[in-house]
Design a protein around this motif. Structure first.
Motif, PDB file in Angstrom:
ATOM      1  N   ASP A  86       4.399  -5.414  -4.052  1.00 18.19           N
ATOM      2  CA  ASP A  86       4.647  -5.250  -2.615  1.00 18.19           C
ATOM      3  C   ASP A  86       5.938  -4.652  -2.394  1.00 18.19           C
ATOM      4  OD1 ASP A  86       5.021  -5.732  -0.136  1.00 18.19           O
ATOM      5  OD2 ASP A  86       5.136  -7.913   0.094  1.00 18.19           O
ATOM      6  N   TYR A  87       6.172  -3.747  -1.569  1.00 20.01           N
ATOM      7  CA  TYR A  87       7.069  -2.986  -1.312  1.00 20.01           C
ATOM      8  C   TYR A  87       8.677  -3.903  -1.060  1.00 20.01           C
ATOM      9  CZ  TYR A  87       7.735  -4.214   3.818  1.00 20.01           C
ATOM     10  OH  TYR A  87       7.953  -4.958   4.829  1.00 20.01           O
ATOM     11  N   THR A  88       8.479  -5.086  -0.845  1.00 23.92           N
ATOM     12  CA  THR A  88       9.541  -6.154  -0.987  1.00 23.92           C
ATOM     13  C   THR A  88      10.436  -6.045  -2.097  1.00 23.92           C
ATOM     14  OG1 THR A  88       8.240  -7.808  -0.754  1.00 23.92           O
ATOM     15  CG2 THR A  88       8.818  -6.830   1.377  1.00 23.92           C
ATOM     16  N   ALA A  89       9.507  -5.901  -3.077  1.00 19.18           N
ATOM     17  CA  ALA A  89      10.019  -6.372  -4.464  1.00 19.18           C
ATOM     18  C   ALA A  89      10.592  -5.042  -5.155  1.00 19.18           C
ATOM     19  CB  ALA A  89       8.751  -6.725  -5.173  1.00 19.18           C
ATOM     20  N   ARG A  90      11.739  -4.970  -5.965  1.00 19.20           N
ATOM     21  CA  ARG A  90      12.324  -4.076  -6.641  1.00 19.20           C
ATOM     22  C   ARG A  90      11.788  -3.525  -7.967  1.00 19.20           C
ATOM     23  NH1 ARG A  90      17.861  -4.778  -7.675  1.00 19.20           N
ATOM     24  NH2 ARG A  90      18.028  -2.636  -8.064  1.00 19.20           N
ATOM     25  N   TYR A  91      10.696  -4.605  -8.525  1.00 15.76           N
ATOM     26  CA  TYR A  91      10.223  -4.434  -9.616  1.00 15.76           C
ATOM     27  C   TYR A  91       9.000  -5.025  -9.643  1.00 15.76           C
ATOM     28  CZ  TYR A  91      11.542  -9.397 -10.023  1.00 15.76           C
ATOM     29  OH  TYR A  91      11.499 -10.906  -9.925  1.00 15.76           O
TER      30      TYR A  91
ATOM     31  N   THR B  49      -6.639  -0.792 -11.554  1.00 13.03           N
ATOM     32  CA  THR B  49      -7.426  -1.562 -10.466  1.00 13.03           C
ATOM     33  C   THR B  49      -6.750  -2.288  -9.519  1.00 13.03           C
ATOM     34  OG1 THR B  49      -9.280  -1.759 -12.434  1.00 13.03           O
ATOM     35  CG2 THR B  49      -9.403  -3.229 -10.251  1.00 13.03           C
ATOM     36  N   PRO B  50      -6.612  -1.824  -8.444  1.00  7.20           N
ATOM     37  CA  PRO B  50      -5.952  -2.621  -7.160  1.00  7.20           C
ATOM     38  C   PRO B  50      -6.458  -3.519  -6.574  1.00  7.20           C
ATOM     39  CG  PRO B  50      -6.246  -0.308  -6.385  1.00  7.20           C
ATOM     40  CD  PRO B  50      -7.181  -0.516  -7.801  1.00  7.20           C
ATOM     41  N   ARG B  51      -5.876  -4.227  -5.665  1.00 10.47           N
ATOM     42  CA  ARG B  51      -6.610  -5.001  -4.675  1.00 10.47           C
ATOM     43  C   ARG B  51      -5.507  -5.090  -3.465  1.00 10.47           C
ATOM     44  NH1 ARG B  51      -7.800 -11.204  -6.487  1.00 10.47           N
ATOM     45  NH2 ARG B  51      -5.625 -11.984  -6.743  1.00 10.47           N
ATOM     46  N   LEU B  52      -5.806  -5.737  -2.286  1.00  8.83           N
ATOM     47  CA  LEU B  52      -5.145  -5.815  -1.228  1.00  8.83           C
ATOM     48  C   LEU B  52      -5.349  -7.076  -0.822  1.00  8.83           C
ATOM     49  CD1 LEU B  52      -5.092  -2.629  -1.244  1.00  8.83           C
ATOM     50  CD2 LEU B  52      -5.293  -3.002   1.350  1.00  8.83           C
ATOM     51  N   ILE B  53      -4.077  -7.908  -0.488  1.00 11.13           N
ATOM     52  CA  ILE B  53      -4.143  -9.451  -0.245  1.00 11.13           C
ATOM     53  C   ILE B  53      -3.705  -9.480   1.254  1.00 11.13           C
ATOM     54  CG2 ILE B  53      -3.040 -11.571  -0.605  1.00 11.13           C
ATOM     55  CD1 ILE B  53      -4.877 -10.938  -2.907  1.00 11.13           C
ATOM     56  N   HIS B  54      -4.456 -10.374   2.024  1.00 10.80           N
ATOM     57  CA  HIS B  54      -4.113 -10.507   3.361  1.00 10.80           C
ATOM     58  C   HIS B  54      -3.550 -11.820   3.587  1.00 10.80           C
ATOM     59  CE1 HIS B  54      -4.754 -10.893   7.779  1.00 10.80           C
ATOM     60  NE2 HIS B  54      -5.721 -11.486   7.722  1.00 10.80           N
TER      61      HIS B  54
ATOM     62  N   GLU C 162       0.803  -2.660   5.787  1.00  8.53           N
ATOM     63  CA  GLU C 162      -0.455  -2.292   5.720  1.00  8.53           C
ATOM     64  C   GLU C 162      -0.535  -0.689   5.067  1.00  8.53           C
ATOM     65  OE1 GLU C 162      -4.211  -3.306   8.092  1.00  8.53           O
ATOM     66  OE2 GLU C 162      -3.172  -2.072   9.285  1.00  8.53           O
ATOM     67  N   ASP C 163       0.343   0.246   5.509  1.00  5.69           N
ATOM     68  CA  ASP C 163       0.139   1.609   5.097  1.00  5.69           C
ATOM     69  C   ASP C 163       0.564   1.630   3.548  1.00  5.69           C
ATOM     70  OD1 ASP C 163      -0.364   2.247   7.580  1.00  5.69           O
ATOM     71  OD2 ASP C 163       1.457   2.283   8.083  1.00  5.69           O
ATOM     72  N   HIS C 164       1.665   1.028   3.161  1.00  2.74           N
ATOM     73  CA  HIS C 164       2.285   0.728   1.841  1.00  2.74           C
ATOM     74  C   HIS C 164       1.226   0.396   0.870  1.00  2.74           C
ATOM     75  CE1 HIS C 164       4.098  -1.289  -1.614  1.00  2.74           C
ATOM     76  NE2 HIS C 164       4.854  -0.036  -1.393  1.00  2.74           N
ATOM     77  N   ALA C 165       0.348  -0.628   1.332  1.00  2.00           N
ATOM     78  CA  ALA C 165      -0.539  -1.310   0.765  1.00  2.00           C
ATOM     79  C   ALA C 165      -1.526  -0.429   0.284  1.00  2.00           C
ATOM     80  CB  ALA C 165      -1.089  -2.571   1.073  1.00  2.00           C
ATOM     81  N   ILE C 166      -2.085   0.392   1.341  1.00  2.00           N
ATOM     82  CA  ILE C 166      -3.110   1.418   1.020  1.00  2.00           C
ATOM     83  C   ILE C 166      -2.483   2.505   0.354  1.00  2.00           C
ATOM     84  CG2 ILE C 166      -4.103   3.468   2.514  1.00  2.00           C
ATOM     85  CD1 ILE C 166      -4.565   1.387   4.826  1.00  2.00           C
ATOM     86  N   LEU C 167      -1.377   3.036   0.538  1.00  2.00           N
ATOM     87  CA  LEU C 167      -1.119   4.209  -0.273  1.00  2.00           C
ATOM     88  C   LEU C 167      -0.958   3.681  -1.863  1.00  2.00           C
ATOM     89  CD1 LEU C 167       0.229   6.819  -0.865  1.00  2.00           C
ATOM     90  CD2 LEU C 167       2.457   6.116  -0.298  1.00  2.00           C
ATOM     91  N   MET C 168      -0.362   2.327  -1.993  1.00  2.00           N
ATOM     92  CA  MET C 168      -0.373   1.888  -3.257  1.00  2.00           C
ATOM     93  C   MET C 168      -1.551   1.691  -4.086  1.00  2.00           C
ATOM     94  SD  MET C 168       2.553   1.652  -4.834  1.00  2.00           S
ATOM     95  CE  MET C 168       2.271   0.700  -6.261  1.00  2.00           C
ATOM     96  N   ALA C 169      -2.517   1.206  -3.329  1.00  2.00           N
ATOM     97  CA  ALA C 169      -3.705   1.122  -4.052  1.00  2.00           C
ATOM     98  C   ALA C 169      -4.581   2.522  -4.423  1.00  2.00           C
ATOM     99  CB  ALA C 169      -4.856   0.362  -2.852  1.00  2.00           C
TER     100      ALA C 169
END
Length: 310
Positions: free
Chosen positions: A288-293, A230-235, A214-221
């Motif tokens: 996502d932070y789990t992806a390297r690209y 234009t970002p969005r968060l997926i839950h 959640e923290d990563h998604a907020i920072l990236m957005a």
């Protein structure tokens, strides 16, 4: 005197008329050079019927080739002037950062690459989703207009991919990818306190680059928004991750080419590009932070909600 003038004009035209077989060679060259941008414009703006083996695009390519060949044959006597004019336009575009030789080359490579690749689209996200959990608190934590957030994003864009040539219209996309690369290389996953949902603001996460999904998604957005994206968060049931608006399927083709052939060559080698298409036909790329690209694999869970920052 009036009879001599037409004769003189004919002699001038004849002096610039290319002899055989050079006229046919120049016609072929012009056909190739002009065919590429014309085909790309039509390819990106026509509806894709999704025929097997891209048969619709192959037929379009052949049709444009035939029409171009016919037109050039009709102006065969003036083909030298046509060649000079076209080369002049490309030289001007190359010198003054318009549509030049490099743009033609990159457009062609991107088109061919996209037609040969098979990205991995997920199910279309329907509009009827569940309410986003902690929506107001998350929105308040996305501090895209905070100077610390903005300055970090600017630093990332100067550190990564600054010297990429061409792709002028996708500069913002490249800068967002630079932000992703910097955060991905530094992020450290840390769980929330026991029995408590802790939501860190973007500026908090910038201090240690640590936190949960959640923290990563907020920072990236926050960072993506701070540089114009234009970002969005997926839950999902147990995960939240960020996505970035790419645009149309035509824009996706260029994004795939940039990721796999220019920016993240090693990280994405032999891998698929993952994205979602919303109910309006917009393409959203996984960050996502789990992806390297960008466009890395999703956490395979059912999507429950989406929070878009317009």
């Amino acid at each position: 005197m009036t009879e001599k003038q037409p004769n003189k004009f004919k002699r001038i035209i004849k002096s610039f008329t290319l002899p055989k077989p050079w006229d046919s060679i120049v016609i072929l060259l012009l056909n190739i050079l002009i065919l590429i941008p014309v085909f790309i414009i039509l390819h990106q703006n026509l509806i894709d019927p999704e025929w097997p083996f891209h048969l619709d695009r192959i037929l379009l390519f052949l049709a444009i080739t035939a029409v171009m060949q016919l037109l050039f044959q009709l102006v065969k006597r003036f083909i030298f002037f046509v060649l000079i004019l076209y080369l002049g336009v490309l030289i001007y575009g190359t010198l003054f950062q318009g549509y030049g030789f490099n743009a033609v080359y990159e457009d062609y490579r991107s088109m061919i690459y996209a037609m040969s690749e098979n990205p991995n689209p997920q199910d279309v996200i329907v509009s009827k989703l569940l309410p986003f959990p902690n929506k107001n608190k998350i929105l308040n934590s996305i501090e895209y207009d905070n100077p610390k957030v903005r300055n970090f994003a600017l630093t990332a864009t100067t550190k990564h991919f600054r010297d990429v040539k061409g792709f002028r219209e996708y500069r913002q996309m490249i800068q967002c990818f630079a932000v992703f690369k910097e955060v991905q290389s530094r992020w450290n996953y840390v769980n929330d306190p026991k029995n408590r949902e802790y939501i860190a603001t973007a500026t908090e996460s910038l201090q240690h680059f640590s936190g949960d999904c959640e923290d990563h998604a907020i920072l990236m957005a926050s960072l993506i928004r701070s540089v114009g994206g234009t970002p969005r968060l997926i839950h999902t049931k147990a995960h939240i991750y960020p996505e970035m608006l790419i645009g149309t399927k035509a824009d996706l083709e260029n994004a795939v080419y940039l990721i796999k052939e220019v920016l993240f060559v090693k990280e994405s080698k032999g891998k698929e590009i993952h994205y979602h298409i919303d109910e309006r036909g917009n393409v959203w790329l996984n960050l996502d932070y789990t992806a390297r690209y960008p466009g890395g694999p999703f956490m395979s869970e059912e999507i429950l909600g989406a929070l878009t920052l317009n």
